[in-house]
Design an enzyme around this catalytic site. Structure first.
Site, PDB file in Angstrom:
ATOM      1  N   GLY A  22       0.808  -1.214   0.000  1.00 57.08           N
ATOM      2  CA  GLY A  22       0.000   0.000   0.000  1.00 57.08           C
ATOM      3  C   GLY A  22       0.838   1.259   0.000  1.00 57.08           C
ATOM      4  N   GLU A  32      -5.684   9.004 -12.621  1.00 61.86           N
ATOM      5  CA  GLU A  32      -6.214   7.962 -11.741  1.00 61.86           C
ATOM      6  C   GLU A  32      -7.706   8.154 -11.480  1.00 61.86           C
ATOM      7  OE1 GLU A  32      -4.795   5.293  -7.983  1.00 61.86           O
ATOM      8  OE2 GLU A  32      -3.447   6.628  -9.052  1.00 61.86           O
ATOM      9  N   ASP A  66      -0.980  11.107  -2.712  1.00 57.24           N
ATOM     10  CA  ASP A  66       0.018  10.149  -3.179  1.00 57.24           C
ATOM     11  C   ASP A  66       0.893  10.745  -4.269  1.00 57.24           C
ATOM     12  OD1 ASP A  66      -1.273   8.507  -1.423  1.00 57.24           O
ATOM     13  OD2 ASP A  66      -2.147   7.199  -2.957  1.00 57.24           O
TER      14      ASP A  66
END
Length: 373
Positions: A117, A153, A165
């Site tokens: 992750g 994304e 991120d």
């Protein structure tokens, strides 16, 4: 460099350059980014490397050293499948923004630990975005590259993630965490020198990924948006009277608001302690974050809870799950002389339950995206 050798093998030529973007771990500030709040991630030493050359015919030819088979040619971007969507999505996002990106030959190599992750997808997007920015002379800032990666994304892959991120991958600095205001996109580098304080941050990679993760992530975001609408605010970042807000809500919406508002305050508190040099004092805030994610936002899972509880029994200064939840990794802030004890405590807890042992390794803040050659 094996990515260059693979590029020669795949396309019969030298790449125009090689770029690298790191994954990230979030120190604190979970599920606050898409609520306009605060986050405090840092780039990790592992990431994605991309060897890239431009093309003039509009084609995107792709190969990954982590995927079996030869290079894949994508003519219609919307026909991309699997991991190629993250790369092609960046090309699409840049074209949608009006940038003259024609095509590219791209070979990808990555060493982000699997199942951890640590956002290998953002690293992939940012590495490709940085390469295309330089090759086509787009003149984008690092934040603009991160935003293009996020658009890829969100709108191409279909994952409704926030900006954290991609920003951490694009803007990370060695030895520092990135304080990011997800509303204004303002950033500040925060010193996070663990070694100077006799500390380490351990990543406990459970290696598990529960299938409900993606759908439940979207549901949590919907809970937050519906609660914000009910409270008459743009995002939960705007909630200043928590008690008053909770009195107007019930059920899932009430729990989500309680987490997001208190998590934003925890981020600000951690930033204050780090700036004061009180690194060892942030542990209680990490613990509180985990309890809130477990009980209020409901995105933990047994493997994460056991890892956190075992780390604390081993006398970690603090621990919590990190990332979107339902699997992935936990982090633990540990004194140098307690590293083995914490690791042994976690491994024993997993063994007692008959679970496969998690991977445990230290992470230090690494440099953000950059050109290697």
């Amino acid at each position: 460099m094996r990515v260059v050798e693979a590029f020669r093998e795949s396309f019969g030529a030298e790449p125009h350059g090689v770029w690298h973007a790191p994954g990230r771990v979030n120190l604190i500030g979970e599920h606050t980014d898409y609520n306009g709040g605060f986050v405090l991630p840092f780039a990790v030493p592992w990431g994605v490397t991309a060897a890239v050359s431009p093309r003039q015919d509009g084609l995107v030819r792709l190969r990954s050293l982590q995927a079996a088979g030869p290079a894949v040619t994508v003519e219609d971007l919307r026909q991309a499948e699997g991991w190629t969507r993250y790369v092609v999505g960046v090309v699409w996002a840049l074209r949608e923004a009006g940038h003259p990106v024609r095509g590219a030959d791209i070979v990808i190599d990555g060493d982000v630990p699997r199942g951890a992750g640590l956002s290998s997808s953002a690293a992939l997007e940012v590495a490709v975005g940085l390469a295309l920015d330089e090759l086509y002379g787009l003149g984008l800032s690092r934040m603009e590259i991160a935003l293009a990666a996020q658009k890829a994304e969100n709108d191409f892959v279909g994952m409704p993630c926030g900006i954290m991120d991609q920003a951490a991958s694009a803007l990370g600095e060695e030895g520092k965490a990135l304080f990011l205001d997800c509303r204004t996109l303002g950033t500040r580098a925060i010193p996070f020198d663990l070694a100077a304080h006799g500390l380490r941050l351990l990543i406990i990679n459970t290696g598990v990924h529960h299938e409900l993760a993606d759908g439940q992530y979207a549901r949590r975001r919907q809970d937050c948006e519906s609660a914000a609408a009910r409270l008459g605010v743009d995002t939960l970042r705007d909630v200043t009277d928590l008690a008053g807000a909770l009195a107007l809500l019930s059920g899932d919406e009430r729990r989500r608001v309680q987490h997001v508002v208190t998590e934003n305050h925890r981020v600000e508190a951690v930033v204050g302690l780090l700036r004061a040099g009180a690194v060892s004092e942030i542990g209680a805030l990490l613990n509180a974050s985990h309890l809130s994610l477990r009980d209020q936002f409901e995105v933990s899972c047994p493997e994460l809870d056991v890892a956190v509880e075992a780390a604390i029994r081993g006398r970690a200064r603090g621990a919590r799950m990190t990332g979107g939840g339902f699997g992935g990794s936990a982090i633990a802030l540990v004194a140098d002389d307690r590293v083995e004890a914490v690791r042994d405590s976690v491994l024993l807890a997993y063994a007692e339950r008959g679970w496969a042992p998690p991977e445990v390794y230290p992470a230090t803040p690494a440099a953000g995206a950059r050109r290697l050659t």
